[in-house]
Scaffold this active site. Structure first.
Site, PDB file in Angstrom:
ATOM      1  N   ILE A 190      15.336 -23.690  66.571  1.00  0.00           N
ATOM      2  CA  ILE A 190      16.347 -23.397  67.583  1.00  0.00           C
ATOM      3  C   ILE A 190      17.222 -22.261  67.072  1.00  0.00           C
ATOM      4  O   ILE A 190      17.698 -22.296  65.929  1.00  0.00           O
ATOM      5  CB  ILE A 190      17.161 -24.669  67.913  1.00  0.00           C
ATOM      6  CG1 ILE A 190      16.246 -25.655  68.654  1.00  0.00           C
ATOM      7  CG2 ILE A 190      18.386 -24.327  68.751  1.00  0.00           C
ATOM      8  CD1 ILE A 190      16.879 -26.970  69.000  1.00  0.00           C
TER       9      ILE A 190
ATOM     10  N   GLY B  45      -0.777 -20.527  67.396  1.00  0.00           N
ATOM     11  CA  GLY B  45      -0.724 -19.237  68.067  1.00  0.00           C
ATOM     12  C   GLY B  45      -1.698 -19.035  69.207  1.00  0.00           C
ATOM     13  O   GLY B  45      -2.110 -17.905  69.464  1.00  0.00           O
TER      14      GLY B  45
ATOM     15  N   ASN C  22      10.910 -17.875  76.376  1.00  0.00           N
ATOM     16  CA  ASN C  22      10.275 -19.005  75.695  1.00  0.00           C
ATOM     17  C   ASN C  22       9.301 -19.687  76.640  1.00  0.00           C
ATOM     18  O   ASN C  22       9.501 -19.676  77.850  1.00  0.00           O
ATOM     19  CB  ASN C  22      11.354 -20.016  75.266  1.00  0.00           C
ATOM     20  CG  ASN C  22      10.769 -21.209  74.532  1.00  0.00           C
ATOM     21  OD1 ASN C  22       9.935 -21.060  73.645  1.00  0.00           O
ATOM     22  ND2 ASN C  22      11.181 -22.414  74.911  1.00  0.00           N
TER      23      ASN C  22
ATOM     24  N   HIS D  62       7.777 -23.483  77.400  1.00  0.00           N
ATOM     25  CA  HIS D  62       7.966 -24.904  77.096  1.00  0.00           C
ATOM     26  C   HIS D  62       6.902 -25.706  77.855  1.00  0.00           C
ATOM     27  O   HIS D  62       6.665 -25.450  79.043  1.00  0.00           O
ATOM     28  CB  HIS D  62       9.372 -25.352  77.514  1.00  0.00           C
ATOM     29  CG  HIS D  62       9.621 -26.775  77.155  1.00  0.00           C
ATOM     30  ND1 HIS D  62       9.893 -27.161  75.860  1.00  0.00           N
ATOM     31  CD2 HIS D  62       9.582 -27.911  77.897  1.00  0.00           C
ATOM     32  CE1 HIS D  62      10.028 -28.476  75.824  1.00  0.00           C
ATOM     33  NE2 HIS D  62       9.838 -28.949  77.052  1.00  0.00           N
TER      34      HIS D  62
ATOM     35  N   GLU E  41      -4.533 -24.546  81.680  1.00  0.00           N
ATOM     36  CA  GLU E  41      -4.302 -24.381  83.120  1.00  0.00           C
ATOM     37  C   GLU E  41      -2.958 -23.744  83.440  1.00  0.00           C
ATOM     38  O   GLU E  41      -2.742 -23.282  84.556  1.00  0.00           O
ATOM     39  CB  GLU E  41      -4.391 -25.745  83.824  1.00  0.00           C
ATOM     40  CG  GLU E  41      -5.789 -26.313  83.835  1.00  0.00           C
ATOM     41  CD  GLU E  41      -5.887 -27.631  84.608  1.00  0.00           C
ATOM     42  OE1 GLU E  41      -4.917 -28.007  85.302  1.00  0.00           O
ATOM     43  OE2 GLU E  41      -6.941 -28.285  84.499  1.00  0.00           O
TER      44      GLU E  41
HETATM   45  C1  GAR Z   1       2.675 -24.780  73.033  1.00  0.00           C
HETATM   46  O1  GAR Z   1       2.235 -25.852  73.819  1.00  0.00           O
HETATM   47  C2  GAR Z   1       4.098 -24.407  73.408  1.00  0.00           C
HETATM   48  O2  GAR Z   1       4.369 -24.556  74.767  1.00  0.00           O
HETATM   49  C3  GAR Z   1       4.869 -25.417  72.607  1.00  0.00           C
HETATM   50  O3  GAR Z   1       4.175 -25.528  71.383  1.00  0.00           O
HETATM   51  C4  GAR Z   1       2.803 -25.188  71.569  1.00  0.00           C
HETATM   52  C5  GAR Z   1       2.459 -24.069  70.616  1.00  0.00           C
HETATM   53  O4  GAR Z   1       1.093 -23.788  70.617  1.00  0.00           O
HETATM   54  N1  GAR Z   1       6.221 -25.019  72.430  1.00  0.00           N
HETATM   55  C6  GAR Z   1       7.234 -25.876  72.343  1.00  0.00           C
HETATM   56  O5  GAR Z   1       7.105 -27.072  72.378  1.00  0.00           O
HETATM   57  C7  GAR Z   1       8.611 -25.226  72.200  1.00  0.00           C
HETATM   58  N2  GAR Z   1       9.645 -26.173  72.481  1.00  0.00           N
HETATM   59  P1  GAR Z   1       0.500 -22.397  70.151  1.00  0.00           P
HETATM   60  O6  GAR Z   1       1.055 -22.102  68.759  1.00  0.00           O
HETATM   61  O7  GAR Z   1      -0.974 -22.647  70.105  1.00  0.00           O
HETATM   62  O8  GAR Z   1       0.894 -21.338  71.154  1.00  0.00           O
END
Ligand code: GAR
Length: 201
Positions: A94, A14, A109, A111, A180
């Site tokens: 998904i 998160g 979303n 990515h 970044e």
């Molecule tokens: C993030 O890097 C996000 O972009 C990626 O998972 C991570 C979650 O981190 N999402 C995906 O790969 C979706 N396809 P977080 O829980 O620390 O935000």
């Protein structure tokens, strides 16, 4: 005009959720209010972040329920809270076409690559950064997009590029892309999309 009631869907640590909560608190997000954080896993640390910020934290256990019951309960939870915008912040499931078609241009979303590179089914989390390093690209980044029935296929809202270093590992690259790019463009995109929804109300 009322702020746009927003739910953030999470599965893991998160850090993107934290960036969004911080942006709301510091006044960088003014058009949206984070009304609930919903996780598909009870163990997700993101739920603790929500509680610490005083935001309702909800678990709908995907594994136990299966996708169609998960989505049925998710729709109910969103309707009960009057949610107008859904933000997927590290949400690792998904969503079906039946679900996404209910919320056209209302699901965002993030990515961790420059779509259309290293995206689609099977590309998530560290796997995305590993694929970028294996391919040998010199620039990667992050993309915020609307969610439709095609995994990572909806209209692009924002992107930011990040240079790859010769000594990068998937882990070091993931951290730099988050710091970044992701934590910057995601709150900005939410503010912008919520502004459009707010003005159209
Ligand atoms: C993030 O890097 C996000 O972009 C990626 O998972 C991570 C979650 O981190 N999402 C995906 O790969 C979706 N396809 P977080 O829980 O620390 O935000």
């Amino acid at each position: 005009m009322q702020k746009v009631k927003t739910a953030v869907l999470v599965s893991g640590g998160g850090t993107n959720l934290q960036a969004i909560l911080d942006a709301e608190r510091s006044g960088k997000i003014t058009n949206a209010t984070i009304a609930a954080v919903i996780s598909d896993r009870a163990e997700a640390y993101a739920l603790r972040r929500a509680e610490q910020a005083g935001v309702e934290a909800v678990t709908i256990p995907f594994k136990e329920l299966g996708r169609s019951e998960f989505e049925r309960q998710l729709i109910l939870a969103l309707q009960e809270r009057g949610i107008e915008l859904i933000v997927l912040a590290g949400f690792m499931r998904i969503l079906s076409a039946d679900f996404t078609s209910r919320y056209p241009e209302r699901i965002l979303n993030i990515h961790p690559s420059l779509i259309p590179s290293f995206c689609g089914e099977g590309y998530y989390g560290l796997k995305v950064h590993r694929a970028a390093l294996d391919y040998g690209v010199k620039v990667t980044g992050a993309t915020v997009h609307f969610v439709n029935e095609v995994p990572d296929g909806g209209k692009i809202v924002a992107q930011k590029a990040v240079y790859i270093h010769s000594d990068d590992t998937p882990e070091s690259l993931q951290k730099r892309v988050m710091r970044e790019a992701e934590w910057i463009i995601f709150p900005e995109a939410i503010e912008s999309v919520a502004g459009n929804i707010r003005r159209s109300k």
